[in-house]
Enzyme design. Structure first.
Site, PDB file in Angstrom:
ATOM      1  CE  LYS A   1      -8.700  -5.732  -5.169  1.00  0.00           C
ATOM      2  NZ  LYS A   1      -8.661  -5.585  -6.623  1.00  0.00           N
ATOM      3  N   GLY A   2      -4.189  -4.356  -0.110  1.00  0.00           N
ATOM      4  CA  GLY A   2      -2.760  -4.274   0.185  1.00  0.00           C
ATOM      5  C   GLY A   2      -2.288  -5.080   1.363  1.00  0.00           C
TER       6      GLY A   2
ATOM      7  CD  GLU B   1      -3.953   0.056   5.485  1.00  0.00           C
ATOM      8  OE1 GLU B   1      -3.932  -0.958   4.743  1.00  0.00           O
ATOM      9  OE2 GLU B   1      -4.781   0.967   5.364  1.00  0.00           O
ATOM     10  CG  ASP B   2      -1.113  -1.501   2.314  1.00  0.00           C
ATOM     11  OD1 ASP B   2      -1.678  -0.600   2.981  1.00  0.00           O
ATOM     12  OD2 ASP B   2      -1.245  -1.581   1.075  1.00  0.00           O
TER      13      ASP B   2
ATOM     14  CG  ASP C   1       1.560   8.669   3.117  1.00  0.00           C
ATOM     15  OD1 ASP C   1       2.764   8.384   3.082  1.00  0.00           O
ATOM     16  OD2 ASP C   1       1.087   9.689   2.615  1.00  0.00           O
TER      17      ASP C   1
ATOM     18  CG  PHE D   1       4.877   3.777  -5.245  1.00  0.00           C
ATOM     19  CD1 PHE D   1       3.769   4.446  -4.746  1.00  0.00           C
ATOM     20  CD2 PHE D   1       4.705   2.522  -5.802  1.00  0.00           C
ATOM     21  CE1 PHE D   1       2.514   3.872  -4.806  1.00  0.00           C
ATOM     22  CE2 PHE D   1       3.454   1.934  -5.869  1.00  0.00           C
ATOM     23  CZ  PHE D   1       2.349   2.614  -5.366  1.00  0.00           C
ATOM     24  CB  VAL D   2       7.693  -0.010  -1.675  1.00  0.00           C
ATOM     25  CG1 VAL D   2       8.961   0.740  -1.300  1.00  0.00           C
ATOM     26  CG2 VAL D   2       6.599   0.262  -0.653  1.00  0.00           C
TER      27      VAL D   2
ATOM     28  NE  ARG E   1      -2.965  -5.373  -5.159  1.00  0.00           N
ATOM     29  CZ  ARG E   1      -3.042  -4.311  -4.366  1.00  0.00           C
ATOM     30  NH1 ARG E   1      -2.423  -4.305  -3.215  1.00  0.00           N
ATOM     31  NH2 ARG E   1      -3.727  -3.245  -4.730  1.00  0.00           N
TER      32      ARG E   1
END
Length: 181
Positions: A50-51, A106-107, A110, A159-160, A172
């Site tokens: 979903k990101g 992609e969001d 990592d 974290f964002v 979101r």
């Protein structure tokens, strides 16, 4: 809301990391690069749900060459060691990508394990090419070799949330990217 209620609700968005105007400008730059690299070729943008939904929608509107937008949804889980990951496909592409140029949207990337597996899966479908576009990249955390063609921003370790990025499916909808407080 009382302080007790706020703590019970969990973390909240903190200071702005990437303002909406900066994101919008960078999306236009990424779209221009995708236009330049794929002009005259059949192109499919594949948003990883979903990101990446918000980012992919904005990117799709900014890409000026003919293309279609498709989506995939994955569930990633770690293998026995930190250097492995498995992905479970929750939602597959709606149409084949054989002979087409694919840009995976992609969001955040990592470790790269999930994206590595996704790209391998897509290449088995015989597209002309597969490239990766990410809003946020953390190359210093990479566990596998991964060629990311289009990078919005090199990400902080923190974290964002916002601009499609969520925390327990919350935040979101925020137009800016915030550090999670």
């Amino acid at each position: 809301m009382t302080a007790v209620a706020e703590r019970a609700a969990g973390p909240a968005p903190g200071e702005v990391y990437l303002p909406a105007e900066l994101i919008a400008a960078r999306v236009r730059e990424l779209a221009a690069a995708i236009d330049r690299d794929h002009r005259g070729h059949p192109l499919v943008l594949v948003a990883v749900l979903k990101g990446a939904a918000v980012f992919a929608a904005d990117l799709s509107r900014a890409v000026t060459i003919p293309h279609r937008l498709d989506t995939m949804a994955l569930s990633a889980y770690s293998g026995a060691d930190r250097g492995s990951a498995r992905i479970r496909l929750l939602k597959d592409l709606d149409r084949p990508v054989r002979g087409q140029h694919v840009v995976v949207v992609e969001d955040v990337i990592d470790t790269g394990l999930t994206m590595h597996n996704l790209v391998r899966s897509l290449r088995a479908r015989c597209p002309e090419s597969v490239r990766i576009c990410t809003l946020l990249d953390r190359p210093h955390r990479r566990l596998v070799e991964l060629d990311v063609s289009y990078v919005g921003f090199t990400a902080s370790e923190r974290f964002v949330v916002g601009y499609g990025l969520g925390h327990h499916q919350r935040f979101r909808n925020l137009p800016d990217v915030h550090f999670l407080a």
